[in-house]
Scaffold this active site. Structure first.
Site, mmCIF file in Angstrom:
data_model
loop_
_atom_site.group_PDB
_atom_site.id
_atom_site.type_symbol
_atom_site.label_atom_id
_atom_site.label_comp_id
_atom_site.label_asym_id
_atom_site.label_seq_id
_atom_site.Cartn_x
_atom_site.Cartn_y
_atom_site.Cartn_z
ATOM 1 N N LYS A 212 0.659 -1.317 -0.032
ATOM 2 C CA LYS A 212 -0.112 -0.138 -0.003
ATOM 3 C C LYS A 212 0.838 1.220 0.157
ATOM 4 O O LYS A 212 0.735 2.128 -0.736
ATOM 5 C CB LYS A 212 -1.023 -0.175 1.141
ATOM 6 C CG LYS A 212 -1.885 1.094 1.356
ATOM 7 C CD LYS A 212 -2.805 0.919 2.539
ATOM 8 C CE LYS A 212 -3.223 2.336 2.832
ATOM 9 N NZ LYS A 212 -3.785 2.447 4.185
ATOM 10 N N GLU A 218 11.162 -4.587 3.884
ATOM 11 C CA GLU A 218 10.905 -6.016 3.752
ATOM 12 C C GLU A 218 10.575 -6.132 1.918
ATOM 13 O O GLU A 218 11.339 -6.650 1.284
ATOM 14 C CB GLU A 218 10.346 -6.926 4.602
ATOM 15 C CG GLU A 218 10.656 -6.898 6.006
ATOM 16 C CD GLU A 218 10.205 -5.847 6.656
ATOM 17 O OE1 GLU A 218 9.444 -4.652 6.103
ATOM 18 O OE2 GLU A 218 9.534 -5.770 8.020
ATOM 19 N N GLY A 273 -4.298 -1.831 5.652
ATOM 20 C CA GLY A 273 -3.459 -2.972 5.251
ATOM 21 C C GLY A 273 -4.047 -4.266 5.657
ATOM 22 O O GLY A 273 -4.267 -5.352 4.752
ATOM 23 N N ARG A 274 -4.428 -4.698 6.807
ATOM 24 C CA ARG A 274 -4.967 -5.805 7.192
ATOM 25 C C ARG A 274 -6.558 -5.911 7.022
ATOM 26 O O ARG A 274 -7.059 -6.915 7.090
ATOM 27 C CB ARG A 274 -4.883 -5.968 8.739
ATOM 28 C CG ARG A 274 -5.481 -4.681 9.576
ATOM 29 C CD ARG A 274 -4.864 -4.509 11.028
ATOM 30 N NE ARG A 274 -5.375 -3.444 11.800
ATOM 31 C CZ ARG A 274 -4.584 -2.333 11.705
ATOM 32 N NH1 ARG A 274 -3.539 -2.129 10.844
ATOM 33 N NH2 ARG A 274 -5.032 -1.335 12.374
ATOM 34 N N GLU A 359 -3.206 -5.874 15.646
ATOM 35 C CA GLU A 359 -2.434 -4.915 15.024
ATOM 36 C C GLU A 359 -3.766 -3.846 15.227
ATOM 37 O O GLU A 359 -3.506 -2.370 15.298
ATOM 38 C CB GLU A 359 -2.231 -4.933 13.817
ATOM 39 C CG GLU A 359 -1.060 -4.095 13.308
ATOM 40 C CD GLU A 359 -0.388 -4.072 11.893
ATOM 41 O OE1 GLU A 359 -1.245 -3.972 10.916
ATOM 42 O OE2 GLU A 359 0.762 -4.040 11.693
ATOM 43 N N HIS A 390 -2.244 -32.132 20.347
ATOM 44 C CA HIS A 390 -0.889 -32.966 20.899
ATOM 45 C C HIS A 390 -0.023 -32.142 21.116
ATOM 46 O O HIS A 390 1.112 -32.421 21.222
ATOM 47 C CB HIS A 390 -0.814 -34.040 19.645
ATOM 48 C CG HIS A 390 -1.741 -34.870 19.428
ATOM 49 N ND1 HIS A 390 -1.837 -35.946 20.349
ATOM 50 C CD2 HIS A 390 -2.740 -34.805 18.560
ATOM 51 C CE1 HIS A 390 -3.031 -36.572 19.700
ATOM 52 N NE2 HIS A 390 -3.734 -35.805 18.626
ATOM 53 N N LYS A 518 10.622 0.013 13.580
ATOM 54 C CA LYS A 518 11.239 0.528 12.192
ATOM 55 C C LYS A 518 12.250 1.494 12.026
ATOM 56 O O LYS A 518 13.482 1.358 11.442
ATOM 57 C CB LYS A 518 9.971 0.921 11.166
ATOM 58 C CG LYS A 518 9.041 -0.083 10.655
ATOM 59 C CD LYS A 518 8.002 0.447 9.699
ATOM 60 C CE LYS A 518 6.847 -0.415 9.672
ATOM 61 N NZ LYS A 518 5.666 0.157 8.725
HETATM 62 O O1 F6P Z 1 4.230 -2.392 9.591
HETATM 63 C C1 F6P Z 1 2.948 -2.652 9.671
HETATM 64 C C2 F6P Z 1 2.314 -2.684 8.304
HETATM 65 O O2 F6P Z 1 2.034 -1.083 8.004
HETATM 66 C C3 F6P Z 1 0.996 -3.077 8.401
HETATM 67 O O3 F6P Z 1 -0.116 -2.499 8.898
HETATM 68 C C4 F6P Z 1 0.682 -3.411 6.813
HETATM 69 O O4 F6P Z 1 -0.149 -4.364 6.494
HETATM 70 C C5 F6P Z 1 2.107 -3.958 6.499
HETATM 71 O O5 F6P Z 1 2.921 -3.120 7.295
HETATM 72 C C6 F6P Z 1 2.458 -3.697 5.062
HETATM 73 O O6 F6P Z 1 2.314 -2.332 4.611
HETATM 74 P P1 F6P Z 1 2.610 -1.921 2.961
HETATM 75 O O7 F6P Z 1 1.282 -2.703 2.339
HETATM 76 O O8 F6P Z 1 2.446 -0.513 2.874
HETATM 77 O O9 F6P Z 1 3.842 -2.616 2.608
#
Ligand code: F6P
Length: 554
Positions: A212, A218, A273-274, A359, A390, A518
């Site tokens: 987004k 990452e 995002g979520r 979150e 288990h 971060k």
């Molecule tokens: O660091 C948390 C977060 O902002 C989440 O809320 C989100 O889903 C994820 O990182 C990925 O964000 P993006 O879609 O902007 O890469």
């Protein structure tokens, strides 16, 4: 746009005090006896909606508990808040924006005007764009640099740009379209990249950079690694557009990365995002299951939306789940909640719900910035049954903590093998039954005596065999995992989480807490790599940096 404010501190409401007193009365409540005394208990505390059946009779509740919880929901302004959510008010006050994931599942022709603009046509424009891409890839018309059709799609994304789409594509594997394999690359760990890339051929691989913000470390690192790998495998800069597309609300950053504007699927800042698996972030899902199934997923979520909007609270599934969570978290001291899917295809739902719930509701100030005066979101954990039986179910049965659990199970298996599904279903039911019934001292002793043990042995072993019981759970049953029912299930939890946030007065749609890690990560990186020789703020971090640098020196 006015910012939504939950009007009151929930703990000052008269229903809160009534619940506190009721909790004391309920100390002696025994579910076992409640079932014995009331043959209607299952009917009284169960309901269906949108292809899901919820049995919540195995809870520490009476009709009075339910009425008090619903009174609390009303006094806390939940009805008004639900309308605020669906109508696009700025329910995300700290970021001054609405949270309109529900708009993503509304049918074409609906109207939702926010700031003078009808959002539904935009949503359907992107769905059409997705339909076109999915069709071209499935029909072998989208070709790689060597003119071969795409065989593998890699979604590069993390958090909400990974967990939701991955849940859906794996849960709906029986609906997978043949011809294209979908993979997920989330972590910055080079081993993940290595293990995946050695199974791929650049000429037939399409990468979707799903972010987004288009600013997530990452994801950007993995996208760069994928580009380097693609070029090393024989791809060229000029054909890059055939192998890299993006889903983002940050078009400029995606273009700067080298993705053509026409290959960027937009998303909007009003989708968190979520909550984004319903948007173009669901592209890998749509590629896996096809657009018709993706639309069925949306229709299931829409059905749950309508139920949430219109059902009276006493028979409103998300509201009931939310208020049961409030009951245990705020009045019984429960600190965690287990999600226990009894279905291989739903095994990833726990991880998705971890992000969704933790979150969203891992907050300790209210929308207006004042500290909360009660507990908020619980730890969400769990995993697939029977495996968990288990491993960690022992703690659910005999540990000292009260952990409410949701069992999720389909009645029909996609892959019947002998009588496995009967056994799987039986295990699911017997777990919730065991949690509820437990085993009394008398029962334990009688069982040991029946095995011919001496009285000394009976007395020595009996305490270990006692199982307290009276431990609460919900059971969600569906006919068979399908796109429609999965959509309803995920939306059910989205609304549960939202309803709880309203009770606690917190903002379910921001996540400032993840930002500090971060920021500090950048500082640590500078020191690890010798770009900053100043000592870290604390000796522990400095010592661990030294350990790393010592190993990498020379
Ligand atoms: O660091 C948390 C977060 O902002 C989440 O809320 C989100 O889903 C994820 O990182 C990925 O964000 P993006 O879609 O902007 O890469």
């Amino acid at each position: 746009m006015p910012h939504y404010q939950q009007p009151l501190d929930v703990t000052t409401l008269s229903s809160w005090e009534a619940l506190r007193q009721h909790r004391e009365v309920m100390q002696s409540f025994r579910m076992r006896e409640a079932f014995q005394n009331d043959p209607q208990r299952f009917d009284e505390f169960s309901l269906s909606s949108s292809g899901l059946f919820l049995d919540y009779s195995k809870n520490l509740l009476t009709q009075e508990t339910r009425s008090l919880l619903m009174r609390l929901a009303r006094e806390a302004g939940l009805e008004r808040a639900i309308h605020a959510l669906f109508e696009g008010e700025a329910v995300n006050a700290s970021e001054g924006r609405p949270a309109l994931h529900t708009a993503l599942r509304r049918p074409i022709g609906d109207r939702l005007v926010v700031d003078g603009e009808n959002l539904i046509p935009q949503v359907h424009r992107v769905l059409n764009q997705m339909t076109e891409l999915v069709g071209r890839i499935h029909d072998g018309l989208w070709r790689g640099y060597s003119e071969k059709p795409i065989t593998d799609v890699v979604n590069i994304g993390i958090g909400g740009s990974f967990l939701g789409p991955q849940l859906v594509s794996e849960a709906l594997l029986p609906f997978a379209q043949h011809g294209v394999r979908c993979h997920y690359l989330a972590n910055i760990d080079g081993s993940e990249f290595h293990e995946l890339s050695c199974r791929l051929r650049a000429e037939t691989t399409l990468f979707i950079v799903s972010s987004k913000s288009f600013g997530t470390l990452e994801t950007l690192k993995n996208a760069q690694a994928a580009r380097t790998w693609y070029l090393a495998q024989g791809g060229t800069e000029s054909e890059l557009h055939r192998h890299f597309i993006a889903v983002s609300s940050n078009i400029a950053a995606a273009v700067a990365f080298g993705i053509r504007q026409e290959n960027i699927f937009p998303m909007w800042d009003w989708v968190g995002g979520r909550y984004s698996l319903w948007s173009a972030i669901g592209l890998p899902t749509a590629l896996a299951i096809g657009m018709a199934n993706f639309k069925d997923l949306l229709s299931g979520a829409y059905a749950m939306d309508q139920h949430f909007l219109s059902a009276p609270f006493e028979s409103n599934m998300p509201v009931l789940l939310a208020m049961l969570g409030v009951w245990y978290g705020n009045f019984w001291g429960a600190q965690s909640h287990a999600i226990l899917p009894y279905d291989h295809y739903l095994r990833n739902i726990t991880q998705h719900l971890q992000q969704l719930d933790m979150e969203s509701n891992g907050k300790s100030v209210r929308q207006n910035g004042s500290p909360v005066s009660c507990e908020t979101g619980p730890v969400i954990w769990g995993g697939v049954g029977c495996n968990g039986q288990h491993a960690y179910h022992q703690l659910l049965h005999q540990g000292t903590l009260l952990i409410p659990a949701d069992f999720i199970v389909p009645v029909v298996s996609h892959n019947p093998v002998a009588d496995h599904h009967q056994w799987l279903y039986a295990n699911c039911l017997s777990q919730s039954q065991a949690l509820m019934l437990g085993k009394t001292r008398e029962e334990a002793e009688a069982e040991l005596r029946a095995r011919g043990m001496s009285e000394e042995q009976v007395q020595r072993l009996a305490p270990h065999k006692v199982i307290p019981g009276n431990r609460p759970s919900n059971t969600l049953v569906m006919e068979r995992v399908s796109p429609h029912r999965l959509g309803a299930l995920v939306a059910l939890y989205e609304h549960k989480v939202f309803a709880q946030s309203i009770i606690w007065g917190i903002n379910a749609f921001d996540q400032w807490g993840v930002e500090l890690g971060k920021e500090l990560g950048k500082n640590v990186y500078q020191r690890l790599t010798g770009h900053d020789e100043s000592p870290a703020e604390d000796a522990s971090t400095q010592g661990l940096i030294g350990y790393f640098r010592g190993r990498h020196r020379g």
